[in-house]
Motif scaffolding. Structure first.
Motif, PDB file in Angstrom:
ATOM      1  N   PHE A   1      18.594 -42.017  25.296  1.00  0.00           N
ATOM      2  CA  PHE A   1      17.968 -40.584  25.185  1.00  0.00           C
ATOM      3  C   PHE A   1      18.390 -39.999  26.453  1.00  0.00           C
ATOM      4  CE2 PHE A   1      14.203 -38.171  25.664  1.00  0.00           C
ATOM      5  CZ  PHE A   1      14.325 -37.405  24.629  1.00  0.00           C
ATOM      6  N   ALA A   2      17.832 -40.442  27.608  1.00  0.00           N
ATOM      7  CA  ALA A   2      18.212 -39.777  29.060  1.00  0.00           C
ATOM      8  C   ALA A   2      19.513 -39.018  29.182  1.00  0.00           C
ATOM      9  CB  ALA A   2      17.854 -40.800  30.153  1.00  0.00           C
ATOM     10  N   GLU A   3      20.457 -40.067  28.676  1.00  0.00           N
ATOM     11  CA  GLU A   3      21.922 -39.326  28.722  1.00  0.00           C
ATOM     12  C   GLU A   3      22.076 -38.054  27.814  1.00  0.00           C
ATOM     13  OE1 GLU A   3      26.368 -41.055  28.293  1.00  0.00           O
ATOM     14  OE2 GLU A   3      24.667 -42.297  27.974  1.00  0.00           O
ATOM     15  N   ILE A   4      21.588 -38.160  26.565  1.00  0.00           N
ATOM     16  CA  ILE A   4      21.748 -37.057  25.778  1.00  0.00           C
ATOM     17  C   ILE A   4      20.890 -35.720  26.392  1.00  0.00           C
ATOM     18  CG2 ILE A   4      21.024 -36.106  23.540  1.00  0.00           C
ATOM     19  CD1 ILE A   4      21.340 -38.994  22.490  1.00  0.00           C
ATOM     20  N   VAL A   5      19.783 -35.920  26.886  1.00  0.00           N
ATOM     21  CA  VAL A   5      19.008 -34.885  27.413  1.00  0.00           C
ATOM     22  C   VAL A   5      19.051 -34.531  28.770  1.00  0.00           C
ATOM     23  CG1 VAL A   5      17.322 -35.082  25.220  1.00  0.00           C
ATOM     24  CG2 VAL A   5      16.659 -35.948  27.468  1.00  0.00           C
ATOM     25  N   LYS A   6      19.899 -35.274  29.523  1.00  0.00           N
ATOM     26  CA  LYS A   6      19.813 -35.147  30.934  1.00  0.00           C
ATOM     27  C   LYS A   6      20.040 -33.592  31.448  1.00  0.00           C
ATOM     28  CE  LYS A   6      24.915 -36.155  31.262  1.00  0.00           C
ATOM     29  NZ  LYS A   6      25.937 -37.193  31.741  1.00  0.00           N
ATOM     30  N   GLU A   7      20.544 -33.079  30.980  1.00  0.00           N
ATOM     31  CA  GLU A   7      20.620 -31.592  31.422  1.00  0.00           C
ATOM     32  C   GLU A   7      19.893 -30.474  30.608  1.00  0.00           C
ATOM     33  OE1 GLU A   7      24.688 -30.352  30.854  1.00  0.00           O
ATOM     34  OE2 GLU A   7      25.376 -31.806  32.599  1.00  0.00           O
ATOM     35  N   VAL A   8      18.737 -30.987  29.768  1.00  0.00           N
ATOM     36  CA  VAL A   8      17.730 -30.266  29.177  1.00  0.00           C
ATOM     37  C   VAL A   8      16.387 -30.695  29.318  1.00  0.00           C
ATOM     38  CG1 VAL A   8      17.604 -29.397  26.567  1.00  0.00           C
ATOM     39  CG2 VAL A   8      19.767 -30.294  27.268  1.00  0.00           C
ATOM     40  N   HIS A   9      16.042 -30.377  30.579  1.00  0.00           N
ATOM     41  CA  HIS A   9      14.581 -30.920  31.014  1.00  0.00           C
ATOM     42  C   HIS A   9      13.381 -30.426  29.929  1.00  0.00           C
ATOM     43  CE1 HIS A   9      16.787 -32.593  34.224  1.00  0.00           C
ATOM     44  NE2 HIS A   9      16.924 -31.362  34.767  1.00  0.00           N
ATOM     45  N   GLU A  10      13.477 -29.253  29.553  1.00  0.00           N
ATOM     46  CA  GLU A  10      12.387 -28.686  28.551  1.00  0.00           C
ATOM     47  C   GLU A  10      12.304 -29.786  27.267  1.00  0.00           C
ATOM     48  OE1 GLU A  10      15.594 -26.464  28.480  1.00  0.00           O
ATOM     49  OE2 GLU A  10      15.144 -26.477  30.543  1.00  0.00           O
ATOM     50  N   ILE A  11      13.344 -30.235  26.891  1.00  0.00           N
ATOM     51  CA  ILE A  11      13.374 -31.164  25.651  1.00  0.00           C
ATOM     52  C   ILE A  11      12.527 -32.347  25.835  1.00  0.00           C
ATOM     53  CG2 ILE A  11      14.799 -32.380  23.933  1.00  0.00           C
ATOM     54  CD1 ILE A  11      14.800 -29.570  23.614  1.00  0.00           C
ATOM     55  N   SER A  12      13.009 -33.162  27.177  1.00  0.00           N
ATOM     56  CA  SER A  12      12.197 -34.442  27.438  1.00  0.00           C
ATOM     57  C   SER A  12      10.784 -34.005  27.655  1.00  0.00           C
ATOM     58  CB  SER A  12      12.937 -34.981  28.639  1.00  0.00           C
ATOM     59  OG  SER A  12      13.131 -34.292  29.491  1.00  0.00           O
ATOM     60  N   GLN A  13      10.338 -32.844  28.460  1.00  0.00           N
ATOM     61  CA  GLN A  13       9.287 -32.400  28.464  1.00  0.00           C
ATOM     62  C   GLN A  13       8.333 -32.167  27.155  1.00  0.00           C
ATOM     63  OE1 GLN A  13       7.250 -32.196  30.996  1.00  0.00           O
ATOM     64  NE2 GLN A  13       5.456 -31.186  30.121  1.00  0.00           N
ATOM     65  N   LEU A  14       8.857 -31.649  26.023  1.00  0.00           N
ATOM     66  CA  LEU A  14       8.200 -31.546  24.827  1.00  0.00           C
ATOM     67  C   LEU A  14       7.857 -33.091  24.111  1.00  0.00           C
ATOM     68  CD1 LEU A  14      10.228 -28.550  23.194  1.00  0.00           C
ATOM     69  CD2 LEU A  14       7.799 -28.602  24.015  1.00  0.00           C
ATOM     70  N   PHE A  15       8.766 -33.737  24.295  1.00  0.00           N
ATOM     71  CA  PHE A  15       8.643 -35.155  23.971  1.00  0.00           C
ATOM     72  C   PHE A  15       7.536 -35.927  24.437  1.00  0.00           C
ATOM     73  CE2 PHE A  15      12.515 -34.457  21.461  1.00  0.00           C
ATOM     74  CZ  PHE A  15      12.445 -35.420  20.380  1.00  0.00           C
ATOM     75  N   LEU A  16       7.356 -35.542  25.758  1.00  0.00           N
ATOM     76  CA  LEU A  16       6.104 -36.205  26.501  1.00  0.00           C
ATOM     77  C   LEU A  16       4.820 -35.833  25.844  1.00  0.00           C
ATOM     78  CD1 LEU A  16       7.344 -35.855  29.998  1.00  0.00           C
ATOM     79  CD2 LEU A  16       7.291 -38.056  28.904  1.00  0.00           C
TER      80      LEU A  16
END
Length: 292
Positions: A105-120
């Motif tokens: 998952f980190a590899e998929i979204v490594k350049e899309v910080h807003e996405i991982s923030q939303l999942f939080l």
């Protein structure tokens, strides 16, 4: 007395139940039925990201001791580190699920910080409803991804699946964002947690002190720790270590940087200090991890 959680749910444990079908190594597995998901009644700790869609009937479970009931067109997002238990399905329940390793998952979204923030945001809101059109789109993604996951002779299989998953995650992230914007019940602790994660993402390469983050947010380290743990069941130090080790993992696997260069980039005093830190949190040396 609290019982120590002895078991975890991850892609590897799911494969023990389902076999190797519709999976990529220990990074991804697709479940075409909720009955295939390796959840039982006793508490288990998530060691991966879980995303599921209920298609019919209902399901019931607890996340971090809080009960949730899922109905048709409900999306469930369960993050790494959360404890799930009391999983029950109605007789007519149908659904699909995806389990994704933290590194994948980190590899998929490594350049899309807003996405991982939303999942939080899903740490405190693990269930939300989507409309029938978006539920249909979710299933379209799922079916295409499954076809590509099963295409084991495709030379670009892993990269293609990652690209499709990124598109799916964008759509799910939009749904989480819309739900987040319509929610009027966000607590002070959730606001502090979100602010902390945003600040951490921008500074974890050089700042690893909880006190520093508290100073930037104008709150005490104790209040910061209590708020973060209340929302995510993790301490600020655990979040800091998570982001630092995830970044080092990505650099070891995805770049040709030397360990000395990685240590400099991550603002460690020297290569030896990084090696001790990484082995303490990952269980192996950086060089061994790179070769694994």
């Amino acid at each position: 007395m609290n019982k120590t959680i002895q078991t975890v749910i991850n892609v590897s444990t799911a494969k023990q139940v389902l076999g190797d079908s519709s999976s990529i190594d220990d990074d991804l597995i697709l479940c075409s039925s909720f009955e295939e998901v390796p959840f039982v009644t006793e508490p288990k700790k998530m060691n991966c990201l879980f995303v599921g869609l209920c298609l019919e009937g209902s399901a019931q479970y607890t996340v971090d001791t809080k009960q949730h009931i899922v109905h048709k067109n409900h999306v469930t997002v369960i993050n790494d580190g959360q404890v799930i238990s009391n999983f029950m399905l109605s007789p007519d329940c149908k659904g699909v699920a995806i389990l994704c390793s933290n590194n994948f998952f980190a590899e998929i979204v490594k350049e899309v910080h807003e996405i991982s923030q939303l999942f939080l945001f899903a740490y405190s809101h693990p269930v939300f409803s989507i409309n029938p059109e978006n539920a249909s789109a979710f299933m379209d993604y799922f079916k295409v991804i499954r076809v590509k996951v099963d295409s084991t002779d495709h030379i670009f299989r892993r990269q293609l699946v990652m690209t499709l998953l990124k598109a799916m995650i964008y759509d799910i992230g939009n749904e989480i964002y819309q739900f987040q914007m319509s929610s009027s019940t966000r607590t002070r602790a959730e606001a502090i947690f979100n602010e902390f994660i945003l600040l951490l993402k921008a500074n974890f390469r050089k700042e690893r002190r909880v006190g520093w983050y508290g100073e930037q947010m104008c709150i005490t380290p104790k209040y910061l720790s209590e708020s973060v743990k209340q929302v995510s069941r993790r301490t600020p130090n655990e979040w800091i270590d998570h982001y630092v080790t995830s970044e080092i993992r990505v650099m070891l696997k995805s770049t040709t940087m030397s360990i000395k260069e990685i240590a400099q980039t991550m603002h460690f005093p020297n290569q030896s200090f990084l090696g001790k830190y990484f082995k303490e949190h990952v269980g192996m040396s950086p060089s061994k991890y790179r070769k694994s």
